[in-house]
Design a protein around this motif. Structure first.
Motif, short mmCIF file in Angstrom:
data_model
loop_
_atom_site.label_atom_id
_atom_site.label_comp_id
_atom_site.label_asym_id
_atom_site.label_seq_id
_atom_site.Cartn_x
_atom_site.Cartn_y
_atom_site.Cartn_z
N ILE A 28 0.87 -1.18 0.00
CA ILE A 28 0.00 0.00 0.00
C ILE A 28 0.90 1.22 0.00
CG2 ILE A 28 -1.72 1.32 1.28
CD1 ILE A 28 -2.66 -1.37 2.47
N ILE A 29 0.75 2.09 -0.99
CA ILE A 29 1.57 3.28 -1.07
C ILE A 29 0.67 4.50 -1.12
CG2 ILE A 29 3.42 2.05 -2.24
CD1 ILE A 29 2.62 3.36 -4.83
N ALA A 393 0.64 -5.98 -9.52
CA ALA A 393 -0.70 -6.56 -9.40
C ALA A 393 -1.16 -6.63 -7.95
CB ALA A 393 -0.72 -7.96 -10.02
N ASN A 394 -0.21 -6.46 -7.00
CA ASN A 394 -0.54 -6.53 -5.58
C ASN A 394 -0.38 -5.17 -4.89
OD1 ASN A 394 -0.75 -9.21 -6.16
ND2 ASN A 394 0.81 -9.91 -4.76
N ILE A 395 -0.46 -4.09 -5.67
CA ILE A 395 -0.29 -2.75 -5.12
C ILE A 395 -1.63 -2.04 -5.05
CG2 ILE A 395 0.61 -0.44 -5.62
CD1 ILE A 395 3.16 -1.66 -6.61
N ASN A 396 -1.87 -1.37 -3.92
CA ASN A 396 -2.97 -0.42 -3.79
C ASN A 396 -2.37 0.97 -3.58
OD1 ASN A 396 -5.85 -1.80 -3.42
ND2 ASN A 396 -4.32 -3.15 -2.50
N ILE A 397 -2.86 1.94 -4.31
CA ILE A 397 -2.39 3.32 -4.19
C ILE A 397 -3.49 4.14 -3.53
CG2 ILE A 397 -1.61 5.37 -5.42
CD1 ILE A 397 -0.71 3.53 -7.69
N ILE A 398 -3.13 4.83 -2.43
CA ILE A 398 -4.09 5.72 -1.79
C ILE A 398 -3.76 7.14 -2.19
CG2 ILE A 398 -5.12 6.46 0.38
CD1 ILE A 398 -4.19 3.93 1.68
N ALA A 399 -4.74 7.84 -2.74
CA ALA A 399 -4.55 9.22 -3.17
C ALA A 399 -5.51 10.12 -2.41
CB ALA A 399 -4.78 9.35 -4.68
N ARG A 400 -5.03 11.30 -2.05
CA ARG A 400 -5.86 12.25 -1.31
C ARG A 400 -6.24 13.41 -2.21
NH1 ARG A 400 -2.90 15.01 3.56
NH2 ARG A 400 -1.87 16.02 1.80
N ASP A 401 -7.52 13.72 -2.23
CA ASP A 401 -8.03 14.87 -2.96
C ASP A 401 -8.85 15.69 -1.98
OD1 ASP A 401 -8.89 16.74 -4.72
OD2 ASP A 401 -10.17 15.42 -5.90
N PHE A 408 -6.66 3.14 -5.51
CA PHE A 408 -6.54 2.68 -6.89
C PHE A 408 -5.75 1.37 -6.92
CE2 PHE A 408 -5.73 7.47 -7.42
CZ PHE A 408 -7.08 7.76 -7.33
N GLN A 409 -6.09 0.52 -7.88
CA GLN A 409 -5.30 -0.67 -8.17
C GLN A 409 -4.74 -0.52 -9.58
OE1 GLN A 409 -8.76 -1.41 -6.96
NE2 GLN A 409 -7.88 -1.19 -4.93
N PRO A 410 -3.43 -0.31 -9.74
CA PRO A 410 -2.87 0.05 -11.04
C PRO A 410 -2.88 -1.06 -12.09
CG PRO A 410 -1.13 -0.19 -9.40
CD PRO A 410 -2.43 -0.25 -8.66
N ALA A 411 -3.18 -2.29 -11.69
CA ALA A 411 -3.14 -3.39 -12.66
C ALA A 411 -4.53 -3.84 -13.11
CB ALA A 411 -2.39 -4.58 -12.07
N LEU A 433 6.45 7.52 -10.07
CA LEU A 433 5.21 7.95 -10.71
C LEU A 433 3.99 7.42 -9.95
CD1 LEU A 433 3.62 5.57 -12.56
CD2 LEU A 433 5.66 5.82 -13.94
N LEU A 434 4.17 6.35 -9.17
CA LEU A 434 3.06 5.81 -8.39
C LEU A 434 2.75 6.68 -7.18
CD1 LEU A 434 4.06 2.02 -8.37
CD2 LEU A 434 2.46 3.16 -9.90
N PHE A 435 3.69 7.53 -6.77
CA PHE A 435 3.53 8.34 -5.57
C PHE A 435 3.05 9.75 -5.86
CE2 PHE A 435 6.51 5.02 -4.52
CZ PHE A 435 6.24 4.69 -3.20
#
Length: 711
Positions: A28-29, A393-401, A408-411, A433-435
């Motif tokens: 989780i990033i 495939a096992n990454i979740n990206i947390i974004a704050r707006d 998000f799941q990039p795969a 770029l994922l961050f």
């Protein structure tokens, strides 16, 4: 058994989040404040048996801050499990509580924590007439956190993240329509506390490594003490008996020392003198209390580590931060191994930001090897080194707006070949770029080197301050990377910057052309054809994708940089490229020309002579606040006014005004008025159009005003 999904509704940063997990190691990033810690807290509320029971009683601060009023709303945290073991005891647990029965045995199970108003409040809401906003306001006014309850449930068949399901089971606060069903089937079957899943699984949480030395000194958080407590019960009495006897004799010996007896006697005399016979204690002793029980002796042990000097072992507080963190993390992993051996049918290891103060090579090595059989591992990180070795495939990206966090799941939606291509691309540099909040893709060294310098000098902010990652894809191909930015995957803006390569010299054949000219025209025609094909391909690729935008240099980066009016920036570089006076004079004449064929050709000749990357470095030395950023690059950096916050716009304008002031012209009145406009913009008394109009009126020739005119 592993967690396949986590759903969160109205909890802290998350209005609605859907987090997908796979077997093995999951990452989780996300930026600071994006909600990684809150996400882990949500998992722990369901699976961590070490949490105090009072932790399940949430409060008003746990509700999502985006709610206009939390009163009446529910917090929902739901875990879904896949590949549930066919063991009879495990099946019984899930059949009684969390199982979703799809065949003779349970293969998928759900487990939910629901924080909702008690039945009396839900009954009142259900009795409201549709549209009765006044009645709703009266009920909500009297609701307090004491009117809420925490309920565990399982076997829920519905998607609890679906807004329509939420309205069905909770109610619609806008239309004032609430269900009269007090036990909606969508939330599943309520589970009694005695059937808590947390008691049946092995769950280890390793918190963020921020103050490890303090944790070692705390009896409750010391990982060494936890391990020793586990082992102390296994000591053979035949072994511990003689040790306990020796400790008892040692305590007596210490207490019988003449010095100890003297101090004891003098203390008694002093008390007697101060308080008198009536109020003095009847007796007083000084005793050694080294623990005699084997269990307590075992737990009094402390860890000493040799880190630098050979032959010297120091206490934890003497280690470097990285060394202490590595020891702490290792002990927690060992604690997990012990727990996994002795308990449960499913194992979960959750690690929060493990990279603090740990060398990058250790980060990569440690987490490349962090793989335990039959264990699901979930960790959060800021580290590009760790994210590099993470399976996309096992990454979740947390974004704050603003105050809302999305996951998000990039795969998602990519085929195995596409996933493999992206995975190979994301090395320790490009994985940033994922961050990022926004991404700009370029394919040349010149853009990669010069754009950050231009932004800092002209706008006064770095790309990092703008939240932009500039990625040089080189020969990878834009589509192979930009495919990540999509409604299904990463919902962040990605700008593609490339050259259209339109010819700036005449390409019409002429009978008098020399071989050199013919070759130059053929090259220009080929470049133009390739540029047009690239433009059409990328336009089609970006079509109907709101997260992608294409920004083209009309000719090439170097030519468009000069065409933007940057002759003063280019001229000093000529002497770094050429040595002979005749070459310098000819180059200066070309650069001073208004003919694009002349200055454009010279720009490319200089870039080719020293290399485009080095030419950009040379140009970077002469970039000033008066250098122009080509329009297509500015539009990629700042596609619309909302690209920057009001505070960021104010910083840019303050920087420009400071530069204008340093120029020394008689602009005091204009500067004062403009600063008042900036203050009004920050306080929201003025809008962006007011800011732009004032800047362009007072300083029409400023480089940034030129951009604002066409913004």
């Amino acid at each position: 058994m592993h967690i396949s999904k986590l759903q969160i509704v109205n909890y802290r940063n998350f209005k609605r989040a859907n987090v997908v997990f796979n077997k093995g190691v999951n990452t989780i990033i996300g930026e600071n404040g994006s909600g990684k810690t809150n996400l882990f807290r949500a998992i722990r509320l369901l699976l961590d048996d070490n949490l105090l029971r009072m932790a399940y009683k949430l409060d008003d601060q746990d509700f999502h801050r985006g709610l206009d009023d939390w009163r009446g709303h529910w917090i929902i945290i739901s875990l879904e499990f896949d590949e549930v073991s066919k063991d009879e005891a495990i099946q019984a647990l899930f059949l009684h509580s969390t199982g979703v029965i799809e065949a003779d045995t349970v293969e998928r199970a759900t487990y939910n924590l629901i924080f909702r108003p008690k039945v009396a409040v839900r009954t009142k809401l259900g009795q409201l007439e549709a549209g009765d906003k006044e009645g709703l306001a009266l009920i909500r006014k009297d609701i307090t956190i004491a009117d809420y309850e925490s309920v565990f449930s399982g076997r829920s068949p519905a998607d609890l993240c679906d807004p329509s399901i939420y309205r069905k089971i909770v109610g619609d606060f806008d239309t004032v329509e609430f269900p009269d069903e007090l036990k909606p089937p969508e939330i599943g079957i309520e589970i009694r506390s005695m059937l808590s899943l947390a008691k049946e699984v092995s769950f280890t949480f390793v918190q963020a490594l921020r103050d490890v030395v303090s944790d070692f000194q705390n009896q409750r958080t010391n990982p060494l003490l936890t391990l020793l407590k586990r082992k102390s019960g296994e000591i053979d009495p035949a072994t511990s008996g003689p040790i306990s006897k020796m400790v008892s004799e040692l305590n007596d010996t210490i207490g019988d020392l003449d010095e100890v007896k003297t101090i004891r006697s003098e203390i008694s005399e002093t008390i007697l003198h101060a308080a008198g016979e009536t109020y003095s204690p009847r007796s007083l002793a000084i005793k050694s209390e080294l623990p005699e029980e084997a269990e307590h002796l075992f737990q009094s042990l402390k860890l000493f580590v040799g880190e630098a000097e050979e032959g010297y072992q120091g206490a934890i507080h003497e280690l470097s931060l990285g060394g202490a963190n590595l020891i702490y993390l290792s002990l927690k992993l060992l604690e997990f191994k012990y727990r996994k051996q002795n308990e449960s049918f499913a194992s979960f290891l959750v690690i929060e930001e493990p990279e603090a103060h740990i060398h990058t090579h250790i980060q990569k090595t440690l987490f490349d090897r962090l793989n335990f059989a039959e264990t699901q591992i979930i960790y959060s990180t800021h580290s590009t080194q760790i994210s590099e070795i993470s399976n996309i495939a096992n990454i979740n990206i947390i974004a704050r707006d603003g105050g809302v966090c999305e996951v998000f799941q990039p795969a998602v939606g990519l085929n195995p070949n596409q996933i493999g291509n992206v995975q190979r691309y994301l090395d320790a540099i490009r994985s940033n770029l994922l961050f990022a909040k926004r991404v700009i893709l370029v394919e040349g060294d010149a853009e990669e080197i010069l754009i950050p310098i231009l932004v800092k000098q002209v706008l006064g902010l770095s790309l990092d301050e703008l939240g932009i990652s500039l990625i040089n894809i080189r020969s990878t191909g834009f589509e192979n990377v930009a495919i990540l930015f999509h409604d299904l995957r990463i919902r962040k803006h990605c700008a593609i910057i490339t050259d259209h390569d339109l010819a700036f010299i005449s390409t019409a054949p002429d009978d008098g052309d020399s071989k050199r000219v013919i070759k130059a025209k053929e090259k220009a025609i080929a470049s133009q054809k390739a540029g047009e094909e690239r433009k059409l391909r990328l336009e089609h690729f970006c079509q109907n994708n709101r997260w992608l935008s294409l920004h083209l240099a009309y000719n090439t980066f170097e030519v468009d940089f000069m065409k933007a009016g940057n002759g003063d920036t280019v001229k000093p570089v000529i002497k770094d490229v050429y040595v002979r006076p005749t070459e310098i004079a000819k180059a200066e004449a070309d650069i001073a020309s208004s003919d694009i064929a002349q200055f454009g050709t010279r720009m490319l000749k200089m870039a080719d002579k020293v290399g485009k990357g080095w030419f950009a470095i040379l140009l970077g030395k002469w970039v000033t606040p008066d250098t122009a950023i080509p329009g297509y690059i500015l539009r990629a950096l700042l596609p619309n006014p909302s690209s920057l916050s009001r505070a960021a716009w104010a910083n840019v304008l303050d920087y420009r005004l400071e530069h204008i002031e340093q120029v020394g012209l008689n602009w005091e009145d204009d500067l004062e008025h403009m600063r008042q406009v900036v203050d009004g913009f920050v306080s929201k008394k003025l809008n962006f159009d007011d800011l732009r109009a004032a800047m362009c009126a007072h300083f029409p020739t400023d480089r940034f005003s030129e951009f604002l005119v066409n913004f």
